[in-house]
Write a protein that holds these residues in place. Sequence first.
Motif, PDB file in Angstrom:
ATOM      1  N   SER A  73      10.049  -7.141   5.690  1.00 13.77           N
ATOM      2  CA  SER A  73       9.190  -6.081   6.228  1.00 13.77           C
ATOM      3  C   SER A  73       9.924  -4.871   6.774  1.00 13.77           C
ATOM      4  CB  SER A  73       8.315  -6.663   7.345  1.00 13.77           C
ATOM      5  OG  SER A  73       9.112  -7.169   8.410  1.00 13.77           O
ATOM      6  N   PHE A  74      11.261  -4.871   6.770  1.00 15.89           N
ATOM      7  CA  PHE A  74      11.982  -3.727   7.325  1.00 15.89           C
ATOM      8  C   PHE A  74      12.163  -2.642   6.272  1.00 15.89           C
ATOM      9  CE2 PHE A  74      14.094  -6.961  10.379  1.00 15.89           C
ATOM     10  CZ  PHE A  74      12.954  -6.958  11.172  1.00 15.89           C
ATOM     11  N   SER A  75      11.042  -2.196   5.754  1.00 16.23           N
ATOM     12  CA  SER A  75      11.000  -1.170   4.709  1.00 16.23           C
ATOM     13  C   SER A  75       9.599  -0.561   4.709  1.00 16.23           C
ATOM     14  CB  SER A  75      11.301  -1.783   3.337  1.00 16.23           C
ATOM     15  OG  SER A  75      10.435  -2.878   3.086  1.00 16.23           O
ATOM     16  N   GLN A  76       9.464   0.591   4.062  1.00 19.01           N
ATOM     17  CA  GLN A  76       8.158   1.245   4.053  1.00 19.01           C
ATOM     18  C   GLN A  76       7.110   0.428   3.302  1.00 19.01           C
ATOM     19  OE1 GLN A  76      10.075   4.970   2.610  1.00 19.01           O
ATOM     20  NE2 GLN A  76       8.661   5.997   4.030  1.00 19.01           N
ATOM     21  N   PHE A  77       7.514  -0.264   2.265  1.00 16.76           N
ATOM     22  CA  PHE A  77       6.618  -1.142   1.510  1.00 16.76           C
ATOM     23  C   PHE A  77       7.246  -2.529   1.436  1.00 16.76           C
ATOM     24  CE2 PHE A  77       5.736   3.114  -0.076  1.00 16.76           C
ATOM     25  CZ  PHE A  77       4.353   3.149  -0.161  1.00 16.76           C
ATOM     26  N   THR A  78       6.400  -3.532   1.379  1.00 17.38           N
ATOM     27  CA  THR A  78       6.900  -4.888   1.181  1.00 17.38           C
ATOM     28  C   THR A  78       6.025  -5.617   0.177  1.00 17.38           C
ATOM     29  OG1 THR A  78       7.652  -6.899   2.308  1.00 17.38           O
ATOM     30  CG2 THR A  78       5.577  -5.935   3.082  1.00 17.38           C
TER      31      THR A  78
END
Length: 428
Positions: free
Chosen positions: A162-167
């Motif tokens: 989840s450490f991204s803009q999309f997962t």
Amino acid sequence: MALDTENGIATYDAPQKDLYEVGEMPPMGHVPKQMYAWAIRRERQGEPNQAMLQEVVDVPTLDSHEVLVLVMAAGVNYNGVWAGLGVPISMFDVHKQPYHIAGSDASGIVWAVGDKVKRWKVGDEVVIHCNQDDGDDEHCNGGDPMFSDSQRIWGYETPDGSFSQFTRVQAQQLMPRPKHLTWEESACYTLTLATAYRMLFGHEPHDLKPGQNVLVWGASGGLGSYAIQLINTAGANAIGVISDESKRDFVMGLGAKGVINRNDFNCWGQLPTVNTPEYNDWLKEARKFGKAIWEITGKGVNVDMVFEHPGEKTFPVSSLVCKKGGMVVICAGTSGFNCTFDVRYMWMHQKRLQGSHFAHLKQAAAANQLMVERRLDPCMSEVFPWAELPEAHMKMYRNEHKPGNMSVLVQAPKTGLRTLEDVLDAGR
């Protein structure tokens, strides 16, 4: 900002681009080619502020049963620390990918769905539980999916957390988001709450019952704070263990029957060799700890269950103070993995040692429903901006974080927002 709808999906003015800045909202359902993420690579594994580096990576593509979620906020938990360190295993030896995006908790909006996804549509607001499986063996079809050989933890054993803009997640990982919570509150609880739920209610016949007593290690942390609330909700009694007197009021405020400060005792670490002078000293001190429990439960009343996760430092005492026929249930080893105990107290008192690992969808959904119904508090303690994500993990690594749970903002531009409309207004 008022939202228009088209086929039940919110629409608003936004440009279509291949990459958006963190916090910049694409048009609903538009999937860019790339995204920002905090990535870990094998060559820089180590402490989180060394291992995690912001990179531009490709947005994941979807299989038929998968969903792409725009991440509004992400939870901070020990999976991220372990991913950075590469212990107890290196995730690169598991998923074989060139980089790893950690993060096993999130709140967000469904942004795209695979062609066989039926229960969810673009625009749905969700939280994500972190268990994945292939769904095609006997454990996933009538048994316990947590026993499947295909079982894995998203964001730890998979490369796309989840450490991204999309997962990218499996459709079965999605659950409705509690609308009364902010995006960051929604993001902080699923992993620890569902883990605590399975530990307490998932191991029959030792599932928690009204009136029972439970010793909860790390009572002010993410796991402990939910354990105490769940125990209280079930009509049982939580005895919380803390390491800092400043956390006593917080734990009592969650509903604990009593609190013990472990720094008042000296019986921590691996068990000394049985029948040595060192063992006798340890046993005297451990029994003093047991008497502190009796001051809360009543003289001679040992706990029915021990809620374990520190491991090495606490396990010898846990296995001693648990009642005859009771259970020590453990889900982690944050203080070390070499757990020792005096087996005489185990076999002669017929105690159960039970490992527990996250939760399956039914358990996670039951726990989530308690949050939706406002029966539990998310215990939000700290929220970090996107740029401070590695430092948030360093606070956890150093045990410097506040009681409760932490989140990091991703696409939500500031704290306190509860709706998509709030996010769009804040970004103007």
